[in-house]
Design an enzyme around this catalytic site. Structure first.
Site, PDB file in Angstrom:
ATOM      1  N   TRP A  21       0.822  -1.205   0.000  1.00  0.00           N
ATOM      2  CA  TRP A  21       0.000   0.000   0.000  1.00  0.00           C
ATOM      3  C   TRP A  21       0.862   1.263   0.000  1.00  0.00           C
ATOM      4  O   TRP A  21       1.827   1.358   0.750  1.00  0.00           O
ATOM      5  CB  TRP A  21      -0.930  -0.002   1.218  1.00  0.00           C
ATOM      6  CG  TRP A  21      -1.834   1.189   1.297  1.00  0.00           C
ATOM      7  CD1 TRP A  21      -2.581   1.708   0.285  1.00  0.00           C
ATOM      8  CD2 TRP A  21      -2.098   1.989   2.448  1.00  0.00           C
ATOM      9  NE1 TRP A  21      -3.309   2.792   0.735  1.00  0.00           N
ATOM     10  CE2 TRP A  21      -3.029   2.987   2.070  1.00  0.00           C
ATOM     11  CE3 TRP A  21      -1.646   1.954   3.766  1.00  0.00           C
ATOM     12  CZ2 TRP A  21      -3.512   3.947   2.953  1.00  0.00           C
ATOM     13  CZ3 TRP A  21      -2.129   2.911   4.656  1.00  0.00           C
ATOM     14  CH2 TRP A  21      -3.053   3.898   4.247  1.00  0.00           C
ATOM     15  N   TYR A  54      -4.412  -0.416  -5.344  1.00  0.00           N
ATOM     16  CA  TYR A  54      -3.126   0.191  -5.027  1.00  0.00           C
ATOM     17  C   TYR A  54      -2.446   0.665  -6.312  1.00  0.00           C
ATOM     18  O   TYR A  54      -1.985  -0.138  -7.125  1.00  0.00           O
ATOM     19  CB  TYR A  54      -2.217  -0.798  -4.291  1.00  0.00           C
ATOM     20  CG  TYR A  54      -2.716  -1.181  -2.903  1.00  0.00           C
ATOM     21  CD1 TYR A  54      -3.753  -0.494  -2.276  1.00  0.00           C
ATOM     22  CD2 TYR A  54      -2.143  -2.254  -2.215  1.00  0.00           C
ATOM     23  CE1 TYR A  54      -4.204  -0.861  -1.021  1.00  0.00           C
ATOM     24  CE2 TYR A  54      -2.589  -2.615  -0.947  1.00  0.00           C
ATOM     25  CZ  TYR A  54      -3.628  -1.924  -0.359  1.00  0.00           C
ATOM     26  OH  TYR A  54      -4.073  -2.290   0.892  1.00  0.00           O
ATOM     27  N   SER A 155     -12.429  -6.834   4.889  1.00  0.00           N
ATOM     28  CA  SER A 155     -11.562  -5.760   5.384  1.00  0.00           C
ATOM     29  C   SER A 155     -12.423  -4.570   5.777  1.00  0.00           C
ATOM     30  O   SER A 155     -13.122  -4.003   4.932  1.00  0.00           O
ATOM     31  CB  SER A 155     -10.531  -5.348   4.332  1.00  0.00           C
ATOM     32  OG  SER A 155      -9.680  -4.331   4.839  1.00  0.00           O
ATOM     33  N   TRP A 210      -3.489  -3.919   9.551  1.00  0.00           N
ATOM     34  CA  TRP A 210      -2.737  -2.922   8.799  1.00  0.00           C
ATOM     35  C   TRP A 210      -2.556  -1.656   9.638  1.00  0.00           C
ATOM     36  O   TRP A 210      -3.251  -1.448  10.623  1.00  0.00           O
ATOM     37  CB  TRP A 210      -3.416  -2.599   7.465  1.00  0.00           C
ATOM     38  CG  TRP A 210      -4.803  -2.039   7.526  1.00  0.00           C
ATOM     39  CD1 TRP A 210      -5.970  -2.748   7.631  1.00  0.00           C
ATOM     40  CD2 TRP A 210      -5.195  -0.657   7.431  1.00  0.00           C
ATOM     41  NE1 TRP A 210      -7.049  -1.907   7.631  1.00  0.00           N
ATOM     42  CE2 TRP A 210      -6.605  -0.609   7.507  1.00  0.00           C
ATOM     43  CE3 TRP A 210      -4.490   0.538   7.295  1.00  0.00           C
ATOM     44  CZ2 TRP A 210      -7.326   0.584   7.454  1.00  0.00           C
ATOM     45  CZ3 TRP A 210      -5.197   1.731   7.244  1.00  0.00           C
ATOM     46  CH2 TRP A 210      -6.592   1.744   7.319  1.00  0.00           C
ATOM     47  N   LEU A 213       1.648   1.286  12.689  1.00  0.00           N
ATOM     48  CA  LEU A 213       2.328   2.517  13.100  1.00  0.00           C
ATOM     49  C   LEU A 213       1.463   3.748  12.850  1.00  0.00           C
ATOM     50  O   LEU A 213       1.964   4.876  12.882  1.00  0.00           O
ATOM     51  CB  LEU A 213       3.668   2.649  12.348  1.00  0.00           C
ATOM     52  CG  LEU A 213       4.653   1.503  12.584  1.00  0.00           C
ATOM     53  CD1 LEU A 213       5.913   1.701  11.752  1.00  0.00           C
ATOM     54  CD2 LEU A 213       5.005   1.399  14.062  1.00  0.00           C
ATOM     55  N   GLY A 289       4.803  -1.853   6.087  1.00  0.00           N
ATOM     56  CA  GLY A 289       5.057  -1.165   4.825  1.00  0.00           C
ATOM     57  C   GLY A 289       6.391  -0.461   4.938  1.00  0.00           C
ATOM     58  O   GLY A 289       6.725   0.075   5.996  1.00  0.00           O
TER      59      GLY A 289
END
Length: 322
Positions: A21, A54, A155, A210, A213, A289
């Site tokens: 992503w 994406y 999701s 996901w 952070l 990521g």
């Protein structure tokens, strides 16, 4: 690397995985992508996440090309796609959503872009109010019976919608969703910890989480502004910047309160935040990521932090973000 089952299935994913992503096709080109996937695989990562939307399919094509270049054994990794938003700007109604037509066509397109014969995981990227859940469940069942998908999931669906999908599957002897892909981090907890709580035991569902952070907020790098090379500074992601930083000073203050805990452990704040996610036994894998190998190396080292978080430290972390 450690591995966990996806809910009650037999599928075991590395507890840290890698997603495309924002980065693939924007911040990351082919040579960088090759380095990142090679590093991840070498460190035991066996799950690579992607989606039709994406970079309008470019991220999947890039990942597929690199996986072919690297010639990983197909049984050594899992790859996913997600369907809902479409892979073109301004999609027509048949080019987006969760209708039988788009679910099946998007799967075929993802297989071509990723250069694989089947998807290990296929997610409904968001709920579709314009399509009956029964139609979507039936389409996923078809793909699984055809061997084009091994497991399917949702999701950011509501718990109510997930229950309805399981009811339809049970009554029609269809394959049911086995995994949900939600946002989960120290600043975003309620859906995974409260709303979904009954689903883990009732349906044996796992989660591939996901934004551990919070789009970089939990690294501390936004404490004094937005670096030009960060993902929320990328053109077209103004909405993400607003989501991350648009809730006032309170979130930054929480991040600053976590920093002394990381400093005491002698680790980076990002590593502490990633390790914290793995304390939840219902997290099957934490998707990382990264646009640089140095960044990915450090985030993968979060596994070394996990055994150092005892109950007392876990309580301190929780108090810091209240």
């Amino acid at each position: 690397m450690q591995y966990r089952r996806v809910g009650t299935t037999g599928l075991q994913l590395s507890v840290l995985s890698f997603g495309a992503w924002v980065t693939f096709g924007k911040q990351v080109g082919r040579s960088q992508a090759r380095e990142l996937l090679a590093l991840a695989h070498d460190r035991g990562v066996n799950f690579f996440d992607n989606a039709e939307t994406y970079n309008n399919g470019v991220a999947e094509q890039l990942m597929g090309d690199v996986l072919a270049d690297l010639r990983f054994a197909r049984d050594s990794y899992c790859v996913s796609s997600k369907v809902f938003f479409g892979a073109v700007d301004h999609p027509l109604p048949t080019q987006r959503g969760l209708s039988r037509k788009h679910v099946i066509e998007a799967c075929h397109q993802a297989l071509q872009r990723l250069r694989v014969d089947y998807l290990d995981l296929y997610f409904c990227h968001r709920p579709d109010p314009d399509t009956p859940i029964a139609e979507t469940v039936a389409a996923m069942d078809t793909l699984i019976r055809q061997g084009k998908v091994l497991y399917w999931g949702t999701s950011e669906w509501s718990a109510e919608a997930i229950r309805e999908a399981h009811r339809v599957a049970r009554e029609n002897h269809f394959y049911a969703p086995v995994v949900e892909q939600p946002e989960y981090n120290l600043l975003h907890r309620e859906r995974v910890e409260v709303e979904y709580a009954p689903l883990y035991e009732a349906y044996g569902m796992g989660t591939t989480i996901w934004s551990p952070l919070s789009s970089g907020l939990l690294t501390g790098k936004y404490n004094n502004g937005v670096p030009a090379d960060s993902r929320i500074a990328q053109p077209g992601y103004e909405w993400l910047r607003e989501s991350v930083l648009g809730k006032g000073k309170e979130r930054i203050d929480k991040v600053r309160a976590l920093q002394p805990i990381a400093d005491e452990l002698g680790v980076e704040l990002a590593q502490l935040a990633i390790a914290w996610c793995l304390l939840n036994p219902h997290v099957s894998t934490v998707m990382l990521g990264a646009s640089k190998t140095e960044q990915l190396e450090k985030n993968l080292d979060a596994l070394d932090v996990l055994p150092r978080i005892d109950k007392a430290l876990q309580k301190r972390i929780g108090q810091a973000v209240v």
